[in-house]
Write an enzyme that holds these catalytic residues in place. Structure first.
Site, PDB file in Angstrom:
ATOM      1  N   CYS A 123       0.834  -1.204   0.000  1.00  0.00           N
ATOM      2  CA  CYS A 123       0.000   0.000   0.000  1.00  0.00           C
ATOM      3  C   CYS A 123       0.875   1.264   0.000  1.00  0.00           C
ATOM      4  CB  CYS A 123      -0.975  -0.007   1.170  1.00  0.00           C
ATOM      5  SG  CYS A 123      -2.291   1.228   0.992  1.00  0.00           S
ATOM      6  N   ASP A 179      -2.736   1.184  10.444  1.00  0.00           N
ATOM      7  CA  ASP A 179      -3.923   2.027  10.682  1.00  0.00           C
ATOM      8  C   ASP A 179      -4.290   1.966  12.161  1.00  0.00           C
ATOM      9  OD1 ASP A 179      -4.199   1.287   7.604  1.00  0.00           O
ATOM     10  OD2 ASP A 179      -5.338   3.120   8.012  1.00  0.00           O
TER      11      ASP A 179
HETATM   12  P1  RI2 Z   1       0.672   6.212   7.080  1.00  0.00           P
HETATM   13  C1  RI2 Z   1      -3.379   3.560   4.746  1.00  0.00           C
HETATM   14  O1  RI2 Z   1      -4.778   3.455   4.699  1.00  0.00           O
HETATM   15  C2  RI2 Z   1      -2.668   2.256   4.527  1.00  0.00           C
HETATM   16  O2  RI2 Z   1      -3.342   1.149   5.104  1.00  0.00           O
HETATM   17  C3  RI2 Z   1      -1.353   2.556   5.205  1.00  0.00           C
HETATM   18  O3  RI2 Z   1      -0.601   1.397   5.489  1.00  0.00           O
HETATM   19  C4  RI2 Z   1      -1.840   3.247   6.460  1.00  0.00           C
HETATM   20  O4  RI2 Z   1      -2.932   4.069   6.019  1.00  0.00           O
HETATM   21  C5  RI2 Z   1      -0.811   4.051   7.220  1.00  0.00           C
HETATM   22  O5  RI2 Z   1      -0.366   5.135   6.473  1.00  0.00           O
HETATM   23  P2  RI2 Z   1      -5.688   4.163   3.533  1.00  0.00           P
HETATM   24  O6  RI2 Z   1      -6.016   5.549   4.067  1.00  0.00           O
HETATM   25  O7  RI2 Z   1       0.021   6.847   8.281  1.00  0.00           O
HETATM   26  O8  RI2 Z   1      -4.946   4.167   2.243  1.00  0.00           O
HETATM   27  O9  RI2 Z   1       1.927   5.472   7.442  1.00  0.00           O
HETATM   28  O10 RI2 Z   1      -6.938   3.315   3.478  1.00  0.00           O
HETATM   29  O11 RI2 Z   1       0.867   7.190   5.953  1.00  0.00           O
END
Ligand code: RI2
Length: 310
Positions: A127, A196
């Site tokens: 991701c 998350d």
């Molecule tokens: P940072 C994201 O969720 C991903 O799951 C990623 O690993 C997590 O947030 C943490 O991201 P989404 O908003 O806080 O894309 O490290 O559903 O940037």
């Protein structure tokens, strides 16, 4: 309803602002702007309004506890304030403090996490996590020659953002489709993903597919690292709350008319990786095992949490 709050909530819901850290900072910043531009001066009305605005922001996405922790930190002194000016000032000070410490936490995680990486290693990420990317970019900044496999991360394809971020940071990066993870894992030395939410028992809630990456790493004897600021630890899970896994619209997965009517589509956004698959949680406080999460939560909340609750 306040414009700043509704726009921020809609940006988060529609994923124009995404990533667990970014949505937490956006929520805190929206409350700061709300307090700064607040026209009234009645303490009780302000308290009620702030709590309502917090609820609107919290309803935008259910899974990442970072948003809940960021908002809770921002409004923590509002209910006990005895004057309007104190209540308003506390939202501005605490919201700004949260944003600053959250940005500093990512920088600390980058420095700590990069030390795990040796010159010549092959790494994988899933991701688009700013915390995990900061670690990989810092390793390159320190002069380490690394190669990174980044997953596409269907259906939103956040892997495209990741390869752009890593390429810009000078990382030798290769995009792979999600189903190539196990096949590629035999070449990989370490995995770095974001978070998350982390539960009190050390389970990781992160982008759908993270648990498959972790299982593939486990099977291949590859180190699995979670890069997580401690405000992604969920104190509510200490008291039995479970983490709601967001499900999003099916049109994120299939185009209209692409599959026969009556066929169902299931589109969960996150999954849970059991603590046993996680080698390290890299936080701004240092590297810890999943088994240490409960102790850190108790320390941060104070023993009185057992009397007062969350
Ligand atoms: P940072 C994201 O969720 C991903 O799951 C990623 O690993 C997590 O947030 C943490 O991201 P989404 O908003 O806080 O894309 O490290 O559903 O940037």
């Amino acid at each position: 309803m306040n414009d700043i709050i509704t726009t921020t909530a809609s940006d988060i819901r529609e994923m124009r602002v995404r990533g667990a850290g970014k949505i937490a900072r956006a929520g805190a910043s929206a409350l700061v702007s709300f307090a700064e531009s607040y026209a009234g001066s009645d303490l009780e009305i302000f308290k009620s309004d702030v709590n309502k605005m917090a609820e609107v922001l919290l309803s935008s996405r259910p899974t990442a506890v970072s948003l809940w922790n960021g908002i809770r930190y921002t409004i923590k002194e509002v209910d006990s304030a005895e004057a309007f000016s104190t209540a308003r000032e506390s939202v501005i000070l605490n919201g700004n403090a949260f944003v600053k410490s959250s940005e500093e936490a990512v920088q600390k995680i980058a420095k700590i996490g990069a030390k795990r990486i040796s010159d010549g290693e092959i790494l994988m990420t899933h991701c688009n996590s700013s915390a995990a990317i900061s670690v990989l970019a810092e390793a390159v900044r320190q002069g380490k020659d690394i190669k990174v496999y980044a997953t596409e991360s269907r259906p939103w394809r956040q892997g495209i953002l990741t390869v752009k971020d890593l390429h810009k940071a000078g990382v030798d990066v290769t995009l792979i489709i999600d189903s190539a993870v196990r096949s590629v894992m035999s070449k990989v030395d370490r995995v770095f993903v974001g978070a998350d939410t982390i539960t009190s028992s050390g389970s990781l809630i992160n982008k759908i597919g993270t648990s498959q990456v972790a299982m593939a790493a486990h099977g291949a004897g590859v180190e699995f690292n979670v890069c997580s600021e401690t405000y992604k630890f969920s104190p509510k899970t200490m008291f039995g709350d479970t983490v709601t896994i967001e499900e999003r619209n099916i049109d994120e997965v299939v185009k209209p008319g692409e599959i026969p009517e009556g066929v169902k589509v299931f589109n969960p956004v996150f999954d849970s990786t059991p603590a046993g698959y996680i080698d390290n949680i890299i936080t701004e406080l240092g590297i810890m095992s999943p088994g240490s999460v409960y102790g850190v939560m108790v320390k941060q909340l104070g023993e009185s949490v057992f009397e007062k609750g969350i």
